[in-house]
Design an enzyme around this catalytic site. Structure first.
Site, short mmCIF file in Angstrom:
data_model
loop_
_atom_site.label_atom_id
_atom_site.label_comp_id
_atom_site.label_asym_id
_atom_site.label_seq_id
_atom_site.Cartn_x
_atom_site.Cartn_y
_atom_site.Cartn_z
N CYS A 1 -9.54 -12.22 18.64
CA CYS A 1 -9.99 -11.19 19.11
C CYS A 1 -11.48 -10.88 18.30
CB CYS A 1 -9.38 -9.74 18.81
SG CYS A 1 -7.56 -10.29 19.25
N ARG B 1 0.94 -1.08 0.07
CA ARG B 1 0.12 0.05 0.17
C ARG B 1 0.74 1.26 -0.15
NH1 ARG B 1 -4.86 -0.66 3.48
NH2 ARG B 1 -5.54 -1.16 1.54
N TYR B 2 1.85 1.24 0.75
CA TYR B 2 2.70 2.41 0.93
C TYR B 2 3.96 2.24 -0.03
CZ TYR B 2 -0.16 3.20 5.08
OH TYR B 2 -1.28 3.25 5.86
N CYS C 1 -4.61 -17.61 14.81
CA CYS C 1 -4.41 -17.05 16.11
C CYS C 1 -4.58 -18.05 17.03
CB CYS C 1 -5.51 -15.85 16.15
SG CYS C 1 -5.22 -14.39 14.83
N ARG D 1 7.13 0.15 2.09
CA ARG D 1 6.98 -1.14 3.09
C ARG D 1 5.57 -1.88 2.64
NH1 ARG D 1 5.65 3.98 4.56
NH2 ARG D 1 3.95 4.20 6.19
N ASP E 1 -7.52 4.36 10.19
CA ASP E 1 -7.12 3.61 8.96
C ASP E 1 -8.46 3.75 8.05
OD1 ASP E 1 -5.59 2.09 7.34
OD2 ASP E 1 -5.13 0.58 8.71
N LYS F 1 -3.59 4.81 6.78
CA LYS F 1 -3.61 5.50 8.30
C LYS F 1 -3.40 6.89 8.36
CE LYS F 1 -1.40 1.16 10.28
NZ LYS F 1 -1.14 0.51 8.73
N ASP G 1 -11.94 -0.24 12.85
CA ASP G 1 -12.10 -0.11 11.41
C ASP G 1 -13.56 -0.43 11.17
OD1 ASP G 1 -9.38 0.36 10.93
OD2 ASP G 1 -9.07 -1.56 10.46
N ARG H 1 -9.18 -8.28 10.47
CA ARG H 1 -9.24 -9.12 9.63
C ARG H 1 -10.01 -10.21 9.73
NH1 ARG H 1 -3.41 -8.18 9.08
NH2 ARG H 1 -3.25 -6.31 7.89
N CYS I 1 -11.38 -7.99 15.72
CA CYS I 1 -10.25 -8.16 14.67
C CYS I 1 -10.60 -7.40 13.57
CB CYS I 1 -9.88 -9.82 14.47
SG CYS I 1 -8.63 -9.61 13.27
C1 LIG Z 1 -0.21 -0.29 8.71
C2 LIG Z 1 0.24 -0.76 7.58
C3 LIG Z 1 1.66 -0.80 7.06
C4 LIG Z 1 2.62 -0.23 8.14
O1 LIG Z 1 2.34 1.27 8.29
P1 LIG Z 1 3.43 2.16 9.42
O2 LIG Z 1 2.57 3.39 9.43
O3 LIG Z 1 4.51 2.31 8.87
O4 LIG Z 1 3.29 1.29 10.68
C5 LIG Z 1 2.06 -1.14 5.95
N1 LIG Z 1 1.21 -1.79 5.31
C6 LIG Z 1 -0.17 -1.74 5.52
C7 LIG Z 1 -1.07 -2.51 4.44
C8 LIG Z 1 -0.56 -1.58 6.48
O5 LIG Z 1 -1.92 -1.54 7.05
S1 SF4 Z 2 -6.45 -8.87 16.10
FE1 SF4 Z 2 -7.13 -10.40 14.78
S2 SF4 Z 2 -5.29 -11.07 13.58
FE2 SF4 Z 2 -4.61 -10.02 15.42
S3 SF4 Z 2 -4.26 -11.71 17.18
FE3 SF4 Z 2 -6.50 -10.88 17.12
S4 SF4 Z 2 -7.83 -12.05 15.79
FE4 SF4 Z 2 -5.65 -12.26 15.52
#
Ligand SMILES: *Cc1c(COP(=O)(O)O)cnc(C)c1O
Ligand code: SF4
Length: 398
Positions: A105, A88-89, A101, A92, A306, A313, A269, A110, A108
């Site tokens: 959670c 995305r960025y 997991c 990174r 986010d 973010k 989110d 995801r 979560c």
């Molecule tokens: C959060 C995230 C990152 C890392 O973001 P930082 O601001 O550098 O911590 C990188 N890729 C994705 C897809 C993310 O959701």
């Molecule tokens: S937030 Fe989601 S991915 Fe992270 S530990 Fe909890 S259940 Fe697992």
């Protein structure tokens, strides 16, 4: 892991008081449940007044969503050049190393992935990801996430780390894990010995409430820190769990005392199944207002939203710039004191901004004078506009 609470029946056996409650079968069928015995032991009461209970015990509310909630609100699937990797960025990328997991959670982000099938990354997929990283040397920071990567065997984690380390352009490897919080005994000396072979390794963990900082979780974090792994923490603001300035203050103080740097505080989110956890964005602002000045800067996380649609973010904080003129910037501090900061007496013409060849229009490029506008594609006014003089296309573009 073998003794996790996975079914409503096991839950009722562990907490007899829940036996007469609502049937959770359909909730668990949609969003799997898993609770480690250790994490269950942190509950002080087996009801929704307890933060640990709220974060791991399913609720029927998870099945009722307002229409704007989405399965994948961050649109991660649109930013996956290779399945299992989000790019995305610019510099990174994030690798989804497993869907498993130790504890799921309820909040979560995801939820669409975590626990639906418990599978981990294959050698073939890892190879594709490593090839992508090699072809994109601008990516210097790779986040190993999931699911929870530290639920994989040490050999499997090592397979991932060693392959990523073979890519020369990868400088930092980060691991996102909740294992120190929900399964701290997994942070073994053997794991730490393995991790230190692949430095620089950074770990972000996920404490949400002071009640999660126990002698066991603190010892797990100490083992990681002693292995040279800098620790950060990412919390999520959750209604009825930690959405108060005092709880976040207590959490952040406890984190820094244990060498864990509060990194992000997330706005919840727009994920399906989490409506009952959401707080207004203003609650995060209130908390940031409360923390600044009162707490060491080291203990203050960045509050971020986010953004939906893959916006990434976005930091949100109270406004500290009250006003500005060319000669003074008027700032306010946390006490409400107003201070004028005199600007340099010599005219500042910004000549040091050098245009970058590969840049695309962004807000920074606007401030640098490299672009003069960012134009929404479809506005009514824009569709009405027509060329009226020879210089129309160049006015404002310099
Ligand atoms: C959060 C995230 C990152 C890392 O973001 P930082 O601001 O550098 O911590 C990188 N890729 C994705 C897809 C993310 O959701
Ligand atoms: S937030 Fe989601 S991915 Fe992270 S530990 Fe909890 S259940 Fe697992």
């Amino acid at each position: 892991m073998a003794n996790r609470i996975r079914t409503p029946q096991q839950l009722a056996n562990t907490f007899p008081r829940l036996a007469g409650g609502p049937d959770l079968t359909s909730v668990v069928a949609k969003y799997p449940m898993a609770i480690t015995p250790y994490y269950a032991s942190l509950m002080r009461r087996a009801d929704s007044s307890d933060p640990i209970f709220q974060m791991c015990v399913p609720r029927v509310q998870e099945l009722t969503d307002p229409p704007f909630l989405m399965a994948d609100p961050l649109e991660e699937c649109h930013d996956m050049p290779v399945p299992g990797m989000v790019h995305r960025y610019p510099d990174r990328a994030l690798v989804i190393a497993t869907t498993m997991c130790s504890t799921y959670c309820r909040h979560c982000t995801r939820k669409r992935i975590a626990g639906t099938r418990e599978t981990s990354i294959t050698k073939r997929r890892l190879e594709q990801i490593a090839n992508y990283l090699t072809e994109h040397p601008q990516i210097s920071d790779v986040i190993v996430s999931g699911g929870d990567p530290l639920t994989m065997s040490t050999e499997h984690v090592e397979m991932v780390l060693s392959r990523l380390r073979q890519v020369p352009s990868v400088q930092i490897i980060r691991i996102g894990t909740r294992v120190p919080v929900v399964l701290p005994m997994r942070i073994t000396d053997e794991l730490c010995q393995m991790l230190r072979k692949y430095h620089p390794i950074w770990i972000n963990t996920h404490f949400n409430h002071p009640q999660e900082l126990t002698p066991e979780s603190i010892a797990a974090c100490n083992r990681l820190s002693d292995a040279g792994v800098p620790l950060g923490n990412q919390s999520v603001l959750l209604r009825g769990v930690n959405d108060s300035p005092q709880i976040i203050e207590k959490l952040c103080r406890a984190l820094v005392r244990n060498r864990i740097r509060p990194y992000y505080l997330y706005q919840c989110d727009l994920v399906r199944g989490v409506e009952h956890f959401r707080t207004p964005v203003s609650r995060g602002m209130e908390i940031m207002e409360y923390l600044r000045g009162r707490l060491s800067g080291l203990a203050i996380p960045t509050f971020v939203v986010d953004a939906p649609h893959g916006g990434g973010k976005i930091p949100v904080l109270p406004t500290y710039v009250v006003s500005q003129s060319p000669t003074h910037t008027v700032l306010r501090n946390y006490e409400g004191m107003l201070i004028a900061y005199p600007e340099p007496q010599q005219r500042f013409d910004g000549a040091c901004r050098t245009p970058q060849e590969d840049s695309a229009p962004g807000v920074w490029e606007l401030t640098a004078g490299q672009y003069s506008r960012i134009q929404p594609e479809k506005t009514i006014r824009h569709s009405r506009r027509r060329p009226c003089c020879a210089s129309d296309e160049s006015v404002g573009d310099f």
